[in-house]
Design a protein around this motif. Structure first.
Motif, PDB file in Angstrom:
ATOM      1  N   ILE A 179      93.742 121.573  21.333  1.00 22.03           N
ATOM      2  CA  ILE A 179      92.351 121.983  21.224  1.00 22.03           C
ATOM      3  C   ILE A 179      91.551 121.120  20.245  1.00 22.03           C
ATOM      4  CG2 ILE A 179      92.598 123.735  19.425  1.00 22.03           C
ATOM      5  CD1 ILE A 179      90.770 125.469  21.453  1.00 22.03           C
ATOM      6  N   ASP A 180      92.200 120.563  19.230  1.00 19.98           N
ATOM      7  CA  ASP A 180      91.474 119.728  18.270  1.00 19.98           C
ATOM      8  C   ASP A 180      90.873 118.488  18.932  1.00 19.98           C
ATOM      9  OD1 ASP A 180      91.912 121.463  16.168  1.00 19.98           O
ATOM     10  OD2 ASP A 180      93.745 120.452  15.529  1.00 19.98           O
ATOM     11  N   ASP A 181      91.481 117.996  20.014  1.00 18.49           N
ATOM     12  CA  ASP A 181      90.947 116.834  20.723  1.00 18.49           C
ATOM     13  C   ASP A 181      89.685 117.159  21.513  1.00 18.49           C
ATOM     14  OD1 ASP A 181      93.050 115.363  19.754  1.00 18.49           O
ATOM     15  OD2 ASP A 181      94.161 115.318  21.641  1.00 18.49           O
ATOM     16  N   VAL A 182      89.409 118.436  21.734  1.00 21.66           N
ATOM     17  CA  VAL A 182      88.240 118.855  22.503  1.00 21.66           C
ATOM     18  C   VAL A 182      86.948 118.651  21.712  1.00 21.66           C
ATOM     19  CG1 VAL A 182      87.092 120.917  23.442  1.00 21.66           C
ATOM     20  CG2 VAL A 182      89.514 120.502  23.906  1.00 21.66           C
TER      21      VAL A 182
ATOM     22  N   GLY B 282      78.369 128.494  32.905  1.00 22.11           N
ATOM     23  CA  GLY B 282      78.773 127.116  33.154  1.00 22.11           C
ATOM     24  C   GLY B 282      80.279 126.973  32.988  1.00 22.11           C
ATOM     25  N   LYS B 283      80.834 126.004  33.679  1.00 24.46           N
ATOM     26  CA  LYS B 283      82.272 125.764  33.622  1.00 24.46           C
ATOM     27  C   LYS B 283      82.526 124.290  33.361  1.00 24.46           C
ATOM     28  CE  LYS B 283      83.139 129.450  36.878  1.00 24.46           C
ATOM     29  NZ  LYS B 283      83.598 129.846  38.189  1.00 24.46           N
ATOM     30  N   GLY B 284      83.568 124.040  32.592  1.00 21.00           N
ATOM     31  CA  GLY B 284      83.970 122.672  32.325  1.00 21.00           C
ATOM     32  C   GLY B 284      85.480 122.555  32.326  1.00 21.00           C
ATOM     33  N   GLU B 285      85.962 121.400  32.723  1.00 28.62           N
ATOM     34  CA  GLU B 285      87.390 121.116  32.698  1.00 28.62           C
ATOM     35  C   GLU B 285      87.606 119.888  31.830  1.00 28.62           C
ATOM     36  OE1 GLU B 285      90.340 119.339  35.904  1.00 28.62           O
ATOM     37  OE2 GLU B 285      89.863 121.442  36.334  1.00 28.62           O
ATOM     38  N   ILE B 286      88.406 120.044  30.789  1.00 25.72           N
ATOM     39  CA  ILE B 286      88.649 118.970  29.834  1.00 25.72           C
ATOM     40  C   ILE B 286      90.084 118.497  30.032  1.00 25.72           C
ATOM     41  CG2 ILE B 286      88.620 118.304  27.409  1.00 25.72           C
ATOM     42  CD1 ILE B 286      86.835 120.904  27.029  1.00 25.72           C
ATOM     43  N   THR B 287      90.247 117.207  30.282  1.00 30.71           N
ATOM     44  CA  THR B 287      91.569 116.654  30.560  1.00 30.71           C
ATOM     45  C   THR B 287      91.906 115.521  29.600  1.00 30.71           C
ATOM     46  OG1 THR B 287      90.613 115.180  32.221  1.00 30.71           O
ATOM     47  CG2 THR B 287      91.511 117.271  33.007  1.00 30.71           C
ATOM     48  N   LYS B 288      93.180 115.189  29.573  1.00 32.68           N
ATOM     49  CA  LYS B 288      93.733 114.115  28.737  1.00 32.68           C
ATOM     50  C   LYS B 288      93.583 114.420  27.253  1.00 32.68           C
ATOM     51  CE  LYS B 288      93.196 110.658  32.275  1.00 32.68           C
ATOM     52  NZ  LYS B 288      92.574 109.426  32.675  1.00 32.68           N
ATOM     53  N   VAL B 289      93.986 115.634  26.861  1.00 33.45           N
ATOM     54  CA  VAL B 289      94.007 116.025  25.451  1.00 33.45           C
ATOM     55  C   VAL B 289      95.415 116.466  25.070  1.00 33.45           C
ATOM     56  CG1 VAL B 289      91.571 116.690  25.381  1.00 33.45           C
ATOM     57  CG2 VAL B 289      93.276 118.407  25.931  1.00 33.45           C
TER      58      VAL B 289
ATOM     59  N   LYS C 189      84.830 111.011  26.260  1.00 33.81           N
ATOM     60  CA  LYS C 189      84.997 110.795  24.819  1.00 33.81           C
ATOM     61  C   LYS C 189      86.306 110.028  24.694  1.00 33.81           C
ATOM     62  CE  LYS C 189      86.695 113.933  22.139  1.00 33.81           C
ATOM     63  NZ  LYS C 189      87.249 114.704  21.075  1.00 33.81           N
ATOM     64  N   GLY C 190      86.227 108.715  24.623  1.00 37.83           N
ATOM     65  CA  GLY C 190      87.442 107.913  24.648  1.00 37.83           C
ATOM     66  C   GLY C 190      88.131 108.088  25.984  1.00 37.83           C
ATOM     67  N   THR C 191      89.393 108.500  25.969  1.00 39.48           N
ATOM     68  CA  THR C 191      90.114 108.725  27.223  1.00 39.48           C
ATOM     69  C   THR C 191      89.984 110.167  27.711  1.00 39.48           C
ATOM     70  OG1 THR C 191      92.142 109.215  26.005  1.00 39.48           O
ATOM     71  CG2 THR C 191      91.816 106.931  26.712  1.00 39.48           C
ATOM     72  N   THR C 192      89.376 111.031  26.907  1.00 40.60           N
ATOM     73  CA  THR C 192      89.197 112.436  27.280  1.00 40.60           C
ATOM     74  C   THR C 192      88.018 112.573  28.225  1.00 40.60           C
ATOM     75  OG1 THR C 192      90.074 113.143  25.145  1.00 40.60           O
ATOM     76  CG2 THR C 192      88.784 114.758  26.374  1.00 40.60           C
ATOM     77  N   SER C 193      88.181 113.351  29.293  1.00 36.81           N
ATOM     78  CA  SER C 193      87.115 113.585  30.271  1.00 36.81           C
ATOM     79  C   SER C 193      86.712 115.050  30.263  1.00 36.81           C
ATOM     80  CB  SER C 193      87.589 113.220  31.680  1.00 36.81           C
ATOM     81  OG  SER C 193      87.845 111.853  31.774  1.00 36.81           O
ATOM     82  N   LEU C 194      85.419 115.287  30.446  1.00 30.35           N
ATOM     83  CA  LEU C 194      84.865 116.633  30.539  1.00 30.35           C
ATOM     84  C   LEU C 194      84.021 116.699  31.802  1.00 30.35           C
ATOM     85  CD1 LEU C 194      83.951 119.454  29.592  1.00 30.35           C
ATOM     86  CD2 LEU C 194      82.322 118.322  28.068  1.00 30.35           C
ATOM     87  N   ALA C 195      84.479 117.466  32.783  1.00 31.36           N
ATOM     88  CA  ALA C 195      83.745 117.660  34.029  1.00 31.36           C
ATOM     89  C   ALA C 195      83.006 118.988  33.934  1.00 31.36           C
ATOM     90  CB  ALA C 195      84.699 117.659  35.219  1.00 31.36           C
ATOM     91  N   LEU C 196      81.672 118.944  34.035  1.00 31.04           N
ATOM     92  CA  LEU C 196      80.837 120.144  33.897  1.00 31.04           C
ATOM     93  C   LEU C 196      80.225 120.542  35.228  1.00 31.04           C
ATOM     94  CD1 LEU C 196      78.744 119.253  30.719  1.00 31.04           C
ATOM     95  CD2 LEU C 196      80.659 120.840  30.861  1.00 31.04           C
TER      96      LEU C 196
END
Length: 151
Positions: free
Chosen positions: A96-99, A86-93, A123-130
């Motif tokens: 790494i602690d914000d992840v 699986g792959k995910g892209e985490i933005t607006k951090v 998660k708040g303003t953080t986005s995780l696209a899976l």
């Protein structure tokens, strides 16, 4: 108000604005880190949804960490599934602690033998696209949380 008082107040306002502006720009720059998640996940659902897995997060600022993943929730679901690679892209951090933490999840699943998923969680303003593919049988609609934690 005299010209002298007005001029002094204007200078004070400009000094405060000049001081505040660089702090705001620095925060915006810090939030430009992008992190990638690679994961495997296995789970089941019969009204209650439960899955566990593991993976690695690697960020554009050089930080990385092994992670534990858990998914819990409920809804009108039934099935058993496994997602590999699986792959995910985490933005607006900012780093790494914000992840780490809980991401809100809602989705509709449908699959037989070859299963797939594509979701955007927040998660708040953080986005995780899976995105991921795997095997299993799953059908339903659910809400819950997707948690990324340290192993």
């Amino acid at each position: 108000m005299s010209k002298r008082t007005f001029g002094g107040m204007a200078a004070l306002v400009l000094a405060c604005a000049a001081t505040a502006l660089p702090l705001h720009v620095a925060r915006a720059d810090e939030a430009q880190v992008k992190c990638d998640l690679r994961f495997s996940l296995e789970g089941w659902s019969i009204i209650y949804k439960h899955a566990e897995g593991h993976g690695t997060v690697t960020c554009s600022n050089g930080q990385s960490s092994r992670v534990k993943i858990s998914v819990v929730g409920g809804g009108l679901t039934a099935g058993k599934y496994r997602i590999e690679n699986g792959k995910g892209e985490i933005t607006k951090v900012r780093g790494i602690d914000d992840v780490f933490g809980d991401y809100a999840q809602a989705g509709a699943e449908a699959g037989v033998v070859k299963s797939g998923t594509a979701q955007v969680l927040t998660k708040g303003t953080t986005s995780l696209a899976l995105a991921g593919t795997g095997e299993g049988v799953n059908l339903g609609v659910s809400v819950g949380k997707f948690t990324i934690s340290k192993p």
